[in-house]
Design a protein around this motif. Structure first.
Motif, mmCIF file in Angstrom:
data_model
loop_
_atom_site.group_PDB
_atom_site.id
_atom_site.type_symbol
_atom_site.label_atom_id
_atom_site.label_comp_id
_atom_site.label_asym_id
_atom_site.label_seq_id
_atom_site.Cartn_x
_atom_site.Cartn_y
_atom_site.Cartn_z
ATOM 1 N N LYS A 3 -58.160 78.649 41.064
ATOM 2 C CA LYS A 3 -57.947 78.487 39.629
ATOM 3 C C LYS A 3 -56.482 78.756 39.317
ATOM 4 O O LYS A 3 -55.941 79.794 39.687
ATOM 5 C CB LYS A 3 -58.835 79.470 38.868
ATOM 6 N N LYS A 4 -55.817 77.806 38.641
ATOM 7 C CA LYS A 4 -54.405 77.957 38.316
ATOM 8 C C LYS A 4 -54.158 77.631 36.854
ATOM 9 O O LYS A 4 -54.518 76.556 36.381
ATOM 10 C CB LYS A 4 -53.538 77.028 39.175
ATOM 11 N N ASN A 5 -53.516 78.575 36.152
ATOM 12 C CA ASN A 5 -53.049 78.294 34.801
ATOM 13 C C ASN A 5 -51.778 77.474 34.904
ATOM 14 O O ASN A 5 -51.011 77.605 35.865
ATOM 15 C CB ASN A 5 -52.782 79.588 34.038
ATOM 16 N N VAL A 6 -51.543 76.652 33.901
ATOM 17 C CA VAL A 6 -50.416 75.718 33.915
ATOM 18 C C VAL A 6 -49.545 75.948 32.694
ATOM 19 O O VAL A 6 -50.046 76.049 31.565
ATOM 20 C CB VAL A 6 -50.924 74.254 33.929
ATOM 21 N N LEU A 7 -48.237 76.027 32.917
ATOM 22 C CA LEU A 7 -47.263 76.083 31.828
ATOM 23 C C LEU A 7 -46.503 74.763 31.836
ATOM 24 O O LEU A 7 -45.917 74.385 32.857
ATOM 25 C CB LEU A 7 -46.285 77.248 32.018
ATOM 26 N N VAL A 8 -46.548 74.055 30.714
ATOM 27 C CA VAL A 8 -45.860 72.775 30.578
ATOM 28 C C VAL A 8 -44.640 72.988 29.689
ATOM 29 O O VAL A 8 -44.772 73.456 28.559
ATOM 30 C CB VAL A 8 -46.780 71.699 29.948
ATOM 31 N N CYS A 9 -43.467 72.651 30.193
ATOM 32 C CA CYS A 9 -42.223 72.806 29.428
ATOM 33 C C CYS A 9 -41.833 71.465 28.826
ATOM 34 O O CYS A 9 -41.713 70.473 29.544
ATOM 35 C CB CYS A 9 -41.103 73.312 30.340
ATOM 36 N N VAL A 10 -41.659 71.458 27.509
ATOM 37 C CA VAL A 10 -41.323 70.218 26.809
ATOM 38 C C VAL A 10 -40.040 70.376 26.013
ATOM 39 O O VAL A 10 -39.662 71.472 25.620
ATOM 40 C CB VAL A 10 -42.459 69.752 25.865
ATOM 41 N N THR A 11 -39.404 69.257 25.766
ATOM 42 C CA THR A 11 -38.285 69.181 24.839
ATOM 43 C C THR A 11 -38.829 68.569 23.557
ATOM 44 O O THR A 11 -40.036 68.328 23.445
ATOM 45 C CB THR A 11 -37.152 68.298 25.400
ATOM 46 N N GLY A 12 -37.979 68.279 22.622
ATOM 47 C CA GLY A 12 -38.412 67.656 21.374
ATOM 48 C C GLY A 12 -38.415 66.145 21.465
ATOM 49 O O GLY A 12 -37.960 65.469 20.547
ATOM 50 N N ILE A 79 -33.873 79.754 30.437
ATOM 51 C CA ILE A 79 -34.462 79.966 31.764
ATOM 52 C C ILE A 79 -35.252 81.271 31.796
ATOM 53 O O ILE A 79 -36.381 81.314 32.281
ATOM 54 C CB ILE A 79 -33.379 79.933 32.853
ATOM 55 N N GLY A 80 -34.658 82.350 31.274
ATOM 56 C CA GLY A 80 -35.352 83.635 31.244
ATOM 57 C C GLY A 80 -36.621 83.580 30.413
ATOM 58 O O GLY A 80 -37.645 84.175 30.773
ATOM 59 N N THR A 81 -36.574 82.855 29.301
ATOM 60 C CA THR A 81 -37.742 82.724 28.425
ATOM 61 C C THR A 81 -38.861 81.972 29.132
ATOM 62 O O THR A 81 -40.027 82.384 29.082
ATOM 63 C CB THR A 81 -37.366 82.009 27.117
ATOM 64 N N ILE A 82 -38.517 80.896 29.807
ATOM 65 C CA ILE A 82 -39.540 80.133 30.534
ATOM 66 C C ILE A 82 -40.143 80.987 31.642
ATOM 67 O O ILE A 82 -41.366 81.037 31.813
ATOM 68 C CB ILE A 82 -38.960 78.816 31.093
ATOM 69 N N ALA A 83 -39.303 81.682 32.396
ATOM 70 C CA ALA A 83 -39.798 82.540 33.489
ATOM 71 C C ALA A 83 -40.717 83.631 32.932
ATOM 72 O O ALA A 83 -41.790 83.903 33.491
ATOM 73 C CB ALA A 83 -38.623 83.152 34.245
ATOM 74 N N LEU A 111 -34.978 78.120 37.888
ATOM 75 C CA LEU A 111 -36.327 78.636 37.617
ATOM 76 C C LEU A 111 -37.104 78.871 38.907
ATOM 77 O O LEU A 111 -37.828 79.857 39.030
ATOM 78 C CB LEU A 111 -37.098 77.658 36.735
ATOM 79 N N LYS A 112 -36.965 77.974 39.859
ATOM 80 C CA LYS A 112 -37.667 78.129 41.138
ATOM 81 C C LYS A 112 -37.265 79.437 41.821
ATOM 82 O O LYS A 112 -38.082 80.082 42.474
ATOM 83 C CB LYS A 112 -37.382 76.944 42.058
ATOM 84 N N LEU A 113 -36.011 79.826 41.665
ATOM 85 C CA LEU A 113 -35.545 81.089 42.248
ATOM 86 C C LEU A 113 -36.132 82.290 41.498
ATOM 87 O O LEU A 113 -36.422 83.319 42.100
ATOM 88 C CB LEU A 113 -34.019 81.158 42.221
ATOM 89 N N ARG A 114 -36.278 82.172 40.196
ATOM 90 C CA ARG A 114 -36.757 83.294 39.379
ATOM 91 C C ARG A 114 -38.264 83.495 39.445
ATOM 92 O O ARG A 114 -38.750 84.606 39.260
ATOM 93 C CB ARG A 114 -36.352 83.100 37.919
ATOM 94 N N ILE A 115 -38.995 82.409 39.664
ATOM 95 C CA ILE A 115 -40.463 82.517 39.746
ATOM 96 C C ILE A 115 -40.951 81.784 41.006
ATOM 97 O O ILE A 115 -41.629 80.766 40.927
ATOM 98 C CB ILE A 115 -41.146 81.999 38.450
ATOM 99 N N PRO A 116 -40.613 82.338 42.173
ATOM 100 C CA PRO A 116 -40.927 81.656 43.439
ATOM 101 C C PRO A 116 -42.416 81.542 43.736
ATOM 102 O O PRO A 116 -42.818 80.698 44.543
ATOM 103 C CB PRO A 116 -40.221 82.517 44.487
ATOM 104 N N ASP A 117 -43.250 82.348 43.065
ATOM 105 C CA ASP A 117 -44.692 82.290 43.315
ATOM 106 C C ASP A 117 -45.391 81.217 42.492
ATOM 107 O O ASP A 117 -46.597 81.036 42.594
ATOM 108 C CB ASP A 117 -45.306 83.660 43.038
ATOM 109 N N VAL A 118 -44.625 80.476 41.688
ATOM 110 C CA VAL A 118 -45.175 79.407 40.854
ATOM 111 C C VAL A 118 -44.886 78.061 41.509
ATOM 112 O O VAL A 118 -43.772 77.814 41.956
ATOM 113 C CB VAL A 118 -44.576 79.456 39.423
#
Length: 123
Positions: A3-12, A79-83, A111-118
């Motif tokens: 089971k994996k929760n998903v975070l989707v990052c969008v622009t406007g 970047i910090g906010t998304i992480a 981001l990949k460096l800040r949240i390597p487990d994602v």
């Protein structure tokens, strides 16, 4: 499948609909939840250009239609906010778009460096 929760990052941008659809599909397959995130820099208006309000309203309706929560966070540290949101939502997957003219290091690489487990699904 885990089971994996998903975070989707969008622009406007309206084109971010495809990211929400992809994120919802991943969450449905894994039995996780999906959350859509838009980060606006604190120094700017939340709605930085003419059609952004309409686009975000549309993306909210797409999010709701796909069972996702959507939030807009105002912060200069994008970047910090998304992480931080990825950790707070226990995201196993982050879905984001990348410019067609990508030529090297960008925010997603950081981001990949800040949240390597994602896991990242970059469209």
């Amino acid at each position: 499948m885990e089971k994996k929760n998903v975070l989707v990052c969008v622009t406007g941008q309206l084109s971010c609909e495809r990211l929400i659809v992809a994120g919802a599909r991943i969450a449905e397959t894994s039995g996780g939840m999906v959350c859509v995130l838009h980060v606006a820099r604190a120094g700017n208006r939340v709605l930085g250009y003419a059609n952004e309000a309409e686009a975000l309203e549309y993306l909210l309706s797409v999010s709701v239609a796909h069972g996702a929560d959507m939030m807009v966070v105002k912060n200069d540290d994008v970047i910090g906010t998304i992480a931080r949101q990825a950790r707070e939502h226990n995201a196993g997957v982050l879905v984001a778009g990348r410019a067609a003219d990508y030529k090297g290091w960008d925010m997603l690489d950081e981001l990949k460096l800040r949240i390597p487990d994602v896991d990242f699904e970059i469209l």
